[in-house]
Design an enzyme around this catalytic site. Sequence first.
Site, PDB file in Angstrom:
ATOM      1  N   ASP A 251      -2.108   6.008  13.102  1.00 57.30           N
ATOM      2  CA  ASP A 251      -1.319   6.869  13.979  1.00 57.30           C
ATOM      3  C   ASP A 251      -0.765   6.064  15.157  1.00 57.30           C
ATOM      4  O   ASP A 251      -1.521   5.409  15.880  1.00 57.30           O
ATOM      5  CB  ASP A 251      -2.164   8.022  14.523  1.00 57.30           C
ATOM      6  CG  ASP A 251      -2.442   9.088  13.480  1.00 57.30           C
ATOM      7  OD1 ASP A 251      -1.771   9.065  12.433  1.00 57.30           O
ATOM      8  OD2 ASP A 251      -3.313   9.930  13.713  1.00 57.30           O
TER       9      ASP A 251
ATOM     10  N   GLU B 141      -6.000  16.273   5.576  1.00 52.48           N
ATOM     11  CA  GLU B 141      -6.898  16.172   4.431  1.00 52.48           C
ATOM     12  C   GLU B 141      -7.949  17.283   4.437  1.00 52.48           C
ATOM     13  O   GLU B 141      -8.347  17.769   5.497  1.00 52.48           O
ATOM     14  CB  GLU B 141      -7.603  14.811   4.453  1.00 52.48           C
ATOM     15  CG  GLU B 141      -6.634  13.651   4.351  1.00 52.48           C
ATOM     16  CD  GLU B 141      -7.242  12.305   4.684  1.00 52.48           C
ATOM     17  OE1 GLU B 141      -6.695  11.284   4.204  1.00 52.48           O
ATOM     18  OE2 GLU B 141      -8.245  12.251   5.426  1.00 52.48           O
TER      19      GLU B 141
ATOM     20  N   LYS C 252      -4.733  17.181  -0.225  1.00 51.36           N
ATOM     21  CA  LYS C 252      -5.169  15.795  -0.118  1.00 51.36           C
ATOM     22  C   LYS C 252      -6.662  15.716   0.197  1.00 51.36           C
ATOM     23  O   LYS C 252      -7.168  16.434   1.050  1.00 51.36           O
ATOM     24  CB  LYS C 252      -4.370  15.072   0.970  1.00 51.36           C
ATOM     25  CG  LYS C 252      -4.659  13.582   1.070  1.00 51.36           C
ATOM     26  CD  LYS C 252      -3.771  12.939   2.121  1.00 51.36           C
ATOM     27  CE  LYS C 252      -4.099  11.478   2.317  1.00 51.36           C
ATOM     28  NZ  LYS C 252      -3.278  10.872   3.394  1.00 51.36           N
TER      29      LYS C 252
ATOM     30  N   HIS D  12     -14.722   5.492   1.142  1.00 53.32           N
ATOM     31  CA  HIS D  12     -15.332   4.552   0.203  1.00 53.32           C
ATOM     32  C   HIS D  12     -16.494   3.777   0.804  1.00 53.32           C
ATOM     33  O   HIS D  12     -17.267   3.162   0.074  1.00 53.32           O
ATOM     34  CB  HIS D  12     -14.272   3.561  -0.289  1.00 53.32           C
ATOM     35  CG  HIS D  12     -13.533   2.871   0.820  1.00 53.32           C
ATOM     36  ND1 HIS D  12     -13.999   1.718   1.415  1.00 53.32           N
ATOM     37  CD2 HIS D  12     -12.383   3.195   1.459  1.00 53.32           C
ATOM     38  CE1 HIS D  12     -13.151   1.352   2.365  1.00 53.32           C
ATOM     39  NE2 HIS D  12     -12.164   2.231   2.411  1.00 53.32           N
TER      40      HIS D  12
ATOM     41  N   THR E   2      -6.738   8.929  -2.207  1.00 50.63           N
ATOM     42  CA  THR E   2      -6.261   7.748  -1.496  1.00 50.63           C
ATOM     43  C   THR E   2      -7.056   6.501  -1.884  1.00 50.63           C
ATOM     44  O   THR E   2      -7.847   6.528  -2.817  1.00 50.63           O
ATOM     45  CB  THR E   2      -6.301   7.977   0.030  1.00 50.63           C
ATOM     46  OG1 THR E   2      -5.700   6.873   0.696  1.00 50.63           O
ATOM     47  CG2 THR E   2      -7.707   8.170   0.523  1.00 50.63           C
TER      48      THR E   2
ATOM     49  N   GLU F  87      -2.542   7.617  -3.185  1.00 52.17           N
ATOM     50  CA  GLU F  87      -1.805   6.727  -2.301  1.00 52.17           C
ATOM     51  C   GLU F  87      -2.700   5.574  -1.883  1.00 52.17           C
ATOM     52  O   GLU F  87      -3.918   5.606  -2.046  1.00 52.17           O
ATOM     53  CB  GLU F  87      -1.312   7.483  -1.068  1.00 52.17           C
ATOM     54  CG  GLU F  87      -2.415   8.067  -0.227  1.00 52.17           C
ATOM     55  CD  GLU F  87      -1.896   9.004   0.858  1.00 52.17           C
ATOM     56  OE1 GLU F  87      -2.408   8.932   1.989  1.00 52.17           O
ATOM     57  OE2 GLU F  87      -0.995   9.808   0.558  1.00 52.17           O
ATOM     58  N   ASN F  88      -2.067   4.541  -1.341  1.00 51.13           N
ATOM     59  CA  ASN F  88      -2.834   3.460  -0.749  1.00 51.13           C
ATOM     60  C   ASN F  88      -3.280   3.865   0.650  1.00 51.13           C
ATOM     61  O   ASN F  88      -2.619   4.651   1.325  1.00 51.13           O
ATOM     62  CB  ASN F  88      -2.003   2.176  -0.685  1.00 51.13           C
ATOM     63  CG  ASN F  88      -0.654   2.362  -0.019  1.00 51.13           C
ATOM     64  OD1 ASN F  88       0.088   3.277  -0.361  1.00 51.13           O
ATOM     65  ND2 ASN F  88      -0.328   1.506   0.940  1.00 51.13           N
ATOM     66  N   ALA F  89      -4.423   3.352   1.081  1.00 51.25           N
ATOM     67  CA  ALA F  89      -4.970   3.733   2.379  1.00 51.25           C
ATOM     68  C   ALA F  89      -4.367   2.921   3.511  1.00 51.25           C
ATOM     69  O   ALA F  89      -4.182   3.435   4.619  1.00 51.25           O
ATOM     70  CB  ALA F  89      -6.490   3.562   2.378  1.00 51.25           C
ATOM     71  N   LEU F  90      -4.068   1.659   3.248  1.00 47.90           N
ATOM     72  CA  LEU F  90      -3.569   0.750   4.280  1.00 47.90           C
ATOM     73  C   LEU F  90      -2.304   0.061   3.782  1.00 47.90           C
ATOM     74  O   LEU F  90      -2.125  -0.141   2.580  1.00 47.90           O
ATOM     75  CB  LEU F  90      -4.629  -0.304   4.626  1.00 47.90           C
ATOM     76  CG  LEU F  90      -5.964   0.237   5.164  1.00 47.90           C
ATOM     77  CD1 LEU F  90      -6.978  -0.895   5.277  1.00 47.90           C
ATOM     78  CD2 LEU F  90      -5.771   0.932   6.496  1.00 47.90           C
TER      79      LEU F  90
ATOM     80  N   ARG G 121       3.563   2.000   3.622  1.00 44.15           N
ATOM     81  CA  ARG G 121       4.554   2.878   4.164  1.00 44.15           C
ATOM     82  C   ARG G 121       5.819   2.103   4.364  1.00 44.15           C
ATOM     83  O   ARG G 121       5.810   0.877   4.318  1.00 44.15           O
ATOM     84  CB  ARG G 121       4.104   3.526   5.490  1.00 44.15           C
ATOM     85  CG  ARG G 121       3.683   2.550   6.539  1.00 44.15           C
ATOM     86  CD  ARG G 121       3.111   3.221   7.786  1.00 44.15           C
ATOM     87  NE  ARG G 121       2.308   4.400   7.558  1.00 44.15           N
ATOM     88  CZ  ARG G 121       1.021   4.500   7.908  1.00 44.15           C
ATOM     89  NH1 ARG G 121       0.410   3.449   8.461  1.00 44.15           N
ATOM     90  NH2 ARG G 121       0.360   5.586   7.704  1.00 44.15           N
TER      91      ARG G 121
END
Length: 537
Positions: free
Chosen positions: A144, A229, A338, A343, A386, A424-427, A462
Amino acid sequence: MIAHVTWYDLNVLITTVSIFTYNPLESVLLEGLGVSLGCSNNYGGQEDVGELCAGLCDAPGKLGIVSSDDVLTDKEGLKKQLLKLKTAGMDGVMSDVWWGIVEAKGPKQYDWSAYRSMVELVKECGLKLQAIMSFHQCGGNVGDEVFIPIPKWVLDIGESDPDIFYTNRAGNRNKEYLTLGVDHLNIFHGRTAVQVYGDFMKSFREAMADLIEDGVIIDIEVGLGAAGELRYPSYPQDQGWIFPGIGEFQCYDKYLKAEFKEAATKAGHPEWNVPDDAGEYNDTPEATEFFGPNGTYLSEKGKFFLTWYSNKLLTHGDDILDEANKAFLGCKLKLAAKVSGIHWWYKSESHAAELTAGYYNLYDRDGYRPIARMLSRHDEAILNFTCLEMRDTEQPAEAKSAPQELVQQVLSGGWREHIEVAGENALPRYDSYAYNQILLNARPNGVTEKGKPKMHGVTYLRASDDLFKENNFELFKIFVKKMHADQEYCSDPEKYGQDLKPLQRSKPKIPIDELIDATKPLEPFPWDEETDMKVDG
């Protein structure tokens, strides 16, 4: 999308379906605004198709697509960037639709003008849109960079009643999202929280009716908690959490404490209270009595609490999705929810970080398949997960992290409950290792004649300045091509079996006992060691 091309949150969604033609739809989604693209695989005349979406985030000031004062900023710049993304083979965009912007002036005082302008521009550029109903605050989570609070009139209610917000054991309030303890309390100017969310979605449908009818808006992801989420805000960075802390339970507002006391009393244990031995945000499991060896989580009291805590989350998501289903009934689109990819500590006995977030997941108990079962009643809503890009070997050993096993468990749970799964990818990642891991998870057994198992979609995080650097963007375009199984772009989803049907009414509510039946652990689907569509192969 943003002045001087500062890409904040461009995500890429890939959806996979079996088809009998050789061209997929490609779509990119915007978080503030996103773009879509699709991928396909051809084997023996049959294809496995994926839709890839990229998304940008609404942000105030210089980062804004829709600013905090509800203005579409830099329309021409946004148009140029959308068209640039389309050259990569994308079909659409994903965009957060912020509650804190649209209903800022007061209860039921909606202003959709800026978002209508945005969606119309998406249509003009020949793209699709996935809209996220964002009932949370932007700010305070990983990634963010901007701050968009929930509506001030809601925050004002919290001034006199701070227990409308999630609260940890120390009494710290989290104003990112309303506690699920107020879901059905008539304290928001004559409405409950669930009614407030439902009214917002009904108003969105009315304001965007023609654009939905035209097939521009194809997907509604319903925000159900922190960061949008379905989870408790157990690891807030703005309260000092640092990876890989176990997080904290968020059930110490007066409403949830009272609900737990009532449930415990009904169960014959009026002496039980919410946990007081679960540690703090940055503890390890072993440092706490609750999560340590032979900890409270294994006791009768601990099991009762964790069942209650996770069931409350299931019911919360179910109730709001039911409102979404009613709001968009008959529209040609899909609903989605979502789930967070927590993990870290997955390889520990207690799975502490998952438990504090509301996912009651242990080696002998599946905490995710009940969510998939709940989603199945809402016209088979999509489960969006994710950390698709992560490999176990990339994680610090002390975190006892296992993103690969977690992804396999959650996706397999969705498939076993006969719903579509997305992810989606997390990072942010721009390397071949990450792309190849995403491709593997999208099609765990590669391009097959059956086309299954396969993911419905993947959102890429992103769109940023880094992504659009020449070398990064060239590799990204290869990734898109591989998501499409080296097939060419096709703009007509009906040609590859991806046409949307009118949303059907949710089936009857599934009894909680039937949802809990889905906690029985099952072996995940088999996964190949590597993808057959490598970006560097």
